[in-house]
Design a protein around this motif. Structure first.
Motif, PDB file in Angstrom:
ATOM      1  N   TRP A   1     -43.511 -45.594  79.902  1.00 22.74           N
ATOM      2  CA  TRP A   1     -42.119 -45.961  79.351  1.00 22.74           C
ATOM      3  C   TRP A   1     -41.658 -47.300  79.805  1.00 22.74           C
ATOM      4  CZ3 TRP A   1     -38.737 -46.333  83.451  1.00 22.74           C
ATOM      5  CH2 TRP A   1     -38.972 -45.888  84.565  1.00 22.74           C
TER       6      TRP A   1
ATOM      7  N   ASN B   1     -45.665 -46.681  72.259  1.00 25.70           N
ATOM      8  CA  ASN B   1     -44.214 -46.822  72.712  1.00 25.70           C
ATOM      9  C   ASN B   1     -43.393 -47.372  71.714  1.00 25.70           C
ATOM     10  OD1 ASN B   1     -42.037 -46.631  74.257  1.00 25.70           O
ATOM     11  ND2 ASN B   1     -42.722 -48.014  75.837  1.00 25.70           N
TER      12      ASN B   1
ATOM     13  N   GLN C   1     -37.736 -47.249  78.278  1.00 28.50           N
ATOM     14  CA  GLN C   1     -37.063 -46.262  78.582  1.00 28.50           C
ATOM     15  C   GLN C   1     -36.853 -45.788  79.924  1.00 28.50           C
ATOM     16  OE1 GLN C   1     -38.720 -43.362  75.432  1.00 28.50           O
ATOM     17  NE2 GLN C   1     -40.393 -44.956  75.711  1.00 28.50           N
TER      18      GLN C   1
ATOM     19  N   LEU D   1     -36.388 -40.235  75.594  1.00 29.34           N
ATOM     20  CA  LEU D   1     -37.815 -40.539  75.839  1.00 29.34           C
ATOM     21  C   LEU D   1     -38.382 -40.346  74.452  1.00 29.34           C
ATOM     22  CD1 LEU D   1     -38.415 -38.813  79.123  1.00 29.34           C
ATOM     23  CD2 LEU D   1     -37.952 -41.112  78.841  1.00 29.34           C
TER      24      LEU D   1
ATOM     25  N   SER E   1     -46.817 -36.889  78.800  1.00 26.71           N
ATOM     26  CA  SER E   1     -45.482 -36.745  79.321  1.00 26.71           C
ATOM     27  C   SER E   1     -45.326 -36.390  80.685  1.00 26.71           C
ATOM     28  CB  SER E   1     -44.605 -35.916  78.369  1.00 26.71           C
ATOM     29  OG  SER E   1     -45.042 -34.540  78.557  1.00 26.71           O
TER      30      SER E   1
ATOM     31  N   TYR F   1     -43.590 -39.318  82.593  1.00 29.01           N
ATOM     32  CA  TYR F   1     -42.074 -39.140  82.574  1.00 29.01           C
ATOM     33  C   TYR F   1     -42.019 -38.145  83.848  1.00 29.01           C
ATOM     34  CZ  TYR F   1     -42.580 -41.177  77.876  1.00 29.01           C
ATOM     35  OH  TYR F   1     -42.698 -41.914  76.998  1.00 29.01           O
TER      36      TYR F   1
END
Length: 243
Positions: free
Chosen positions: A112, A139, A144, A151, A231, A235
């Motif tokens: 991100w 992306n 982000q 996201l 993810s 993330y």
């Protein structure tokens, strides 16, 4: 009388096709493997994930483990120093016969981010009649900041887009990625990072619930599983309080 060598089964009984365990599934439940070294010593261990059929009861699994995902290619020192920014490879294979179905790779950094801190990520699948298929994780939404901006990323045939949710990045929060088919524009399916219970917080693990699009192929189902793994590494890994 039953003929020799002919296998029969009772009527209306569904038999698992072990060679293709994803084919009949409408969704899967993903659990990260618990590591006592992470819970008690704070060491960042190689991630592993167990994948089950999704239960009709939301957030729960059904039956035995069908697919396993194992992180390889990251050293102990690299995991401790870089945490979620580490480069890694994650192998995906069926549990019944150890058949490889996909390989996810992430470079150094986080997907991100932008510029020199951005990580590239790829997926290679090996299911169906088409042989190996290669995908780059995109992306398209720029930089982000988890918890401040929605996201999102693209992988294979799908666009994954979440909400701007600070609560979704907390251990007690749930975060939902909506799934859009890039070819048809249809919104169908979801990738959900589930709320952590007390045991999940202690062991510092995440769990995911995936609902497949109604017409998803096995190839596309592998893409959605890889999206959950992507993810997690990019993330939610740093949100488990283990780095």
């Amino acid at each position: 009388m039953q003929a020799m060598g002919v296998e029969t089964k009772p009527p209306n009984v569904q038999v698992m096709d072990h060679s293709n365990p994803l084919a009949r599934l409408n969704g899967v439940h993903i659990e990260q493997v618990r590591r006592i070294a992470e819970a008690c010593l704070g060491c960042e261990m190689a991630n592993e994930y167990m994948i089950y059929e999704l239960s009709p009861t939301p957030g729960h699994k059904s039956g035995p483990e069908l697919v396993h995902v194992k992180e390889v290619g990251s050293s102990f020192c690299n995991r401790q120093c870089c945490g979620p920014c580490r480069h890694l490879t994650a192998e995906m294979y069926t549990v019944h016969d150890n058949r490889p179905i996909g390989t996810y790779r992430k470079g150094q950094g986080l997907a991100w981010c932008v510029g020199c801190c951005a990580a590239t990520a790829t997926l290679v699948t090996n299911v169906g009649k088409g042989g190996e298929q290669h995908y780059d994780v995109g992306n398209p939404h720029g930089c982000q900041c988890p918890g401040c901006t929605p996201l999102g990323f693209t992988l294979g045939d799908f666009d994954f887009r979440g909400d701007c949710s600070c609560c979704g990045h907390t251990p007690c929060g749930q975060y939902v990625f909506n799934v859009t088919n890039k070819n048809t524009g249809a919104e169908d399916g979801s990738v959900v990072k589930l709320r952590q219970g007390c045991a999940d917080i202690f062991y510092k693990i995440n769990k995911y619930s995936l609902t497949f699009p109604a017409d998803a192929t096995e190839e596309q189902k592998v893409q959605l599983i890889a999206a959950a793994i992507h993810s997690d590494f990019n993330y939610f890994e740093q949100k488990k309080n283990n780095n």
